[in-house]
Motif scaffolding. Structure first.
Motif, PDB file in Angstrom:
ATOM      1  N   GLU A 189      41.974  39.969  61.400  1.00 18.86           N
ATOM      2  CA  GLU A 189      42.004  40.384  60.004  1.00 18.86           C
ATOM      3  C   GLU A 189      42.995  39.562  59.182  1.00 18.86           C
ATOM      4  N   ARG A 190      44.118  39.179  59.757  1.00 17.90           N
ATOM      5  CA  ARG A 190      45.162  38.387  59.106  1.00 17.90           C
ATOM      6  C   ARG A 190      45.806  39.095  57.918  1.00 17.90           C
ATOM      7  N   ARG A 191      45.668  40.385  57.822  1.00 18.52           N
ATOM      8  CA  ARG A 191      46.296  41.120  56.729  1.00 18.52           C
ATOM      9  C   ARG A 191      47.454  41.928  57.280  1.00 18.52           C
ATOM     10  N   TYR A 192      48.546  41.922  56.550  1.00 19.32           N
ATOM     11  CA  TYR A 192      49.733  42.644  56.983  1.00 19.32           C
ATOM     12  C   TYR A 192      49.708  44.090  56.490  1.00 19.32           C
ATOM     13  N   TYR A 193      49.172  44.300  55.286  1.00 22.94           N
ATOM     14  CA  TYR A 193      49.171  45.626  54.680  1.00 22.94           C
ATOM     15  C   TYR A 193      47.779  46.260  54.747  1.00 22.94           C
ATOM     16  N   PRO A 194      47.726  47.577  54.916  1.00 22.59           N
ATOM     17  CA  PRO A 194      46.418  48.244  54.864  1.00 22.59           C
ATOM     18  C   PRO A 194      45.849  48.132  53.454  1.00 22.59           C
ATOM     19  N   ARG A 195      44.535  48.090  53.376  1.00 24.19           N
ATOM     20  CA  ARG A 195      43.891  47.970  52.074  1.00 24.19           C
ATOM     21  C   ARG A 195      42.890  49.086  51.887  1.00 24.19           C
ATOM     22  N   THR A 196      42.481  49.261  50.634  1.00 20.50           N
ATOM     23  CA  THR A 196      41.520  50.311  50.317  1.00 20.50           C
ATOM     24  C   THR A 196      40.634  49.847  49.170  1.00 20.50           C
ATOM     25  N   LYS A 197      39.423  50.366  49.164  1.00 18.38           N
ATOM     26  CA  LYS A 197      38.501  50.098  48.068  1.00 18.38           C
ATOM     27  C   LYS A 197      38.903  50.958  46.877  1.00 18.38           C
ATOM     28  N   VAL A 198      38.981  50.342  45.709  1.00 17.48           N
ATOM     29  CA  VAL A 198      39.366  51.045  44.486  1.00 17.48           C
ATOM     30  C   VAL A 198      38.561  50.471  43.321  1.00 17.48           C
ATOM     31  N   LYS A 199      38.717  51.057  42.188  1.00 21.94           N
ATOM     32  CA  LYS A 199      38.197  50.519  40.932  1.00 21.94           C
ATOM     33  C   LYS A 199      39.295  50.722  39.900  1.00 21.94           C
ATOM     34  N   LEU A 200      40.098  49.669  39.693  1.00 20.26           N
ATOM     35  CA  LEU A 200      41.228  49.752  38.776  1.00 20.26           C
ATOM     36  C   LEU A 200      41.133  48.643  37.733  1.00 20.26           C
ATOM     37  N   PRO A 201      41.275  48.980  36.450  1.00 22.09           N
ATOM     38  CA  PRO A 201      41.259  47.941  35.425  1.00 22.09           C
ATOM     39  C   PRO A 201      42.501  47.054  35.530  1.00 22.09           C
ATOM     40  N   VAL A 202      42.304  45.764  35.242  1.00 18.01           N
ATOM     41  CA  VAL A 202      43.395  44.805  35.299  1.00 18.01           C
ATOM     42  C   VAL A 202      43.198  43.788  34.186  1.00 18.01           C
ATOM     43  N   VAL A 203      44.292  43.292  33.656  1.00 19.22           N
ATOM     44  CA  VAL A 203      44.253  42.211  32.667  1.00 19.22           C
ATOM     45  C   VAL A 203      45.086  41.064  33.226  1.00 19.22           C
ATOM     46  N   ARG A 204      44.448  39.890  33.318  1.00 22.17           N
ATOM     47  CA  ARG A 204      45.132  38.687  33.809  1.00 22.17           C
ATOM     48  C   ARG A 204      45.583  37.874  32.601  1.00 22.17           C
ATOM     49  N   MET A 205      46.849  37.460  32.641  1.00 21.48           N
ATOM     50  CA  MET A 205      47.402  36.645  31.569  1.00 21.48           C
ATOM     51  C   MET A 205      47.547  35.220  32.073  1.00 21.48           C
ATOM     52  N   ALA A 206      46.812  34.311  31.452  1.00 23.70           N
ATOM     53  CA  ALA A 206      46.874  32.898  31.824  1.00 23.70           C
ATOM     54  C   ALA A 206      47.110  32.108  30.545  1.00 23.70           C
ATOM     55  N   GLY A 207      48.343  31.642  30.362  1.00 27.06           N
ATOM     56  CA  GLY A 207      48.686  30.973  29.113  1.00 27.06           C
ATOM     57  C   GLY A 207      48.587  31.973  27.975  1.00 27.06           C
ATOM     58  N   ASN A 208      47.812  31.640  26.962  1.00 27.99           N
ATOM     59  CA  ASN A 208      47.612  32.538  25.824  1.00 27.99           C
ATOM     60  C   ASN A 208      46.365  33.398  25.981  1.00 27.99           C
ATOM     61  N   ASP A 209      45.664  33.244  27.097  1.00 30.08           N
ATOM     62  CA  ASP A 209      44.416  33.967  27.307  1.00 30.08           C
ATOM     63  C   ASP A 209      44.640  35.269  28.079  1.00 30.08           C
ATOM     64  N   LEU A 210      43.909  36.298  27.682  1.00 28.34           N
ATOM     65  CA  LEU A 210      43.874  37.570  28.401  1.00 28.34           C
ATOM     66  C   LEU A 210      42.464  37.750  28.931  1.00 28.34           C
ATOM     67  N   VAL A 211      42.343  37.987  30.235  1.00 25.61           N
ATOM     68  CA  VAL A 211      41.030  38.138  30.860  1.00 25.61           C
ATOM     69  C   VAL A 211      40.965  39.504  31.528  1.00 25.61           C
ATOM     70  N   ASP A 212      39.992  40.323  31.112  1.00 24.52           N
ATOM     71  CA  ASP A 212      39.789  41.643  31.710  1.00 24.52           C
ATOM     72  C   ASP A 212      39.093  41.506  33.053  1.00 24.52           C
ATOM     73  N   GLY A 213      39.437  42.390  33.965  1.00 25.13           N
ATOM     74  CA  GLY A 213      38.794  42.419  35.261  1.00 25.13           C
ATOM     75  C   GLY A 213      38.931  43.787  35.886  1.00 25.13           C
ATOM     76  N   GLU A 214      38.538  43.865  37.145  1.00 28.59           N
ATOM     77  CA  GLU A 214      38.632  45.121  37.878  1.00 28.59           C
ATOM     78  C   GLU A 214      39.034  44.822  39.311  1.00 28.59           C
ATOM     79  N   ILE A 215      40.047  45.521  39.786  1.00 32.21           N
ATOM     80  CA  ILE A 215      40.434  45.389  41.191  1.00 32.21           C
ATOM     81  C   ILE A 215      39.482  46.242  42.008  1.00 32.21           C
ATOM     82  N   GLU A 216      38.884  45.616  43.034  1.00 30.96           N
ATOM     83  CA  GLU A 216      37.929  46.320  43.888  1.00 30.96           C
ATOM     84  C   GLU A 216      38.500  46.618  45.271  1.00 30.96           C
TER      85      GLU A 216
END
Length: 124
Positions: A6-33
């Protein structure tokens, strides 16, 4: 100790959480799955440039969590000469201690609720 396959150190879970990524002056909406304390899979329609660090804000149960992360991989699909960007795997580089504990509790509760639902479905 993590599963070597698996190569993952932390346990993970399926979710649906809104997220906004800031790259320079741009804001990009997304969803954490898919979420862990070490990172997340972020579904979004705009492919980031490079793997530079960036900031994003996750909305979890009315709380805004600011995270610095970096793109480790991108989910890009090509079909009939058309490229579709589905999302990206992000490693968290900076997460404040209070936010880290809050996310740990959210992940644990989500995993417990899914396990209990599975038990009810299979053994009721």
């Amino acid at each position: 100790m993590p599963n070597p396959k698996e190569r993952r150190y932390y346990p993970r879970t399926k979710v649906k959480l809104p997220v906004v990524r800031m790259a320079g002056n741009d804001l990009v909406d997304g969803e954490i799955e898919d979420l862990s304390l070490g990172g997340a899979f972020v579904h979004c329609s705009v492919m980031p440039n490079g793997t530079d660090n960036f900031r994003m804000v996750i909305s979890v149960m009315g709380r805004l969590i600011s995270v610095t992360g970096e793109v480790l991989w991108k989910d890009v699909q090509k079909l009939n000469n058309q490229i579709t960007f589905r999302g990206m795997g992000v490693r968290f580089n900076q997460l404040f201690i209070g936010d880290s504990q809050f996310l740990r509790d959210v992940i644990a509760k989500s995993r417990k609720n899914k396990f209990l639902a599975w038990l009810r479905e299979n053994f009721s």
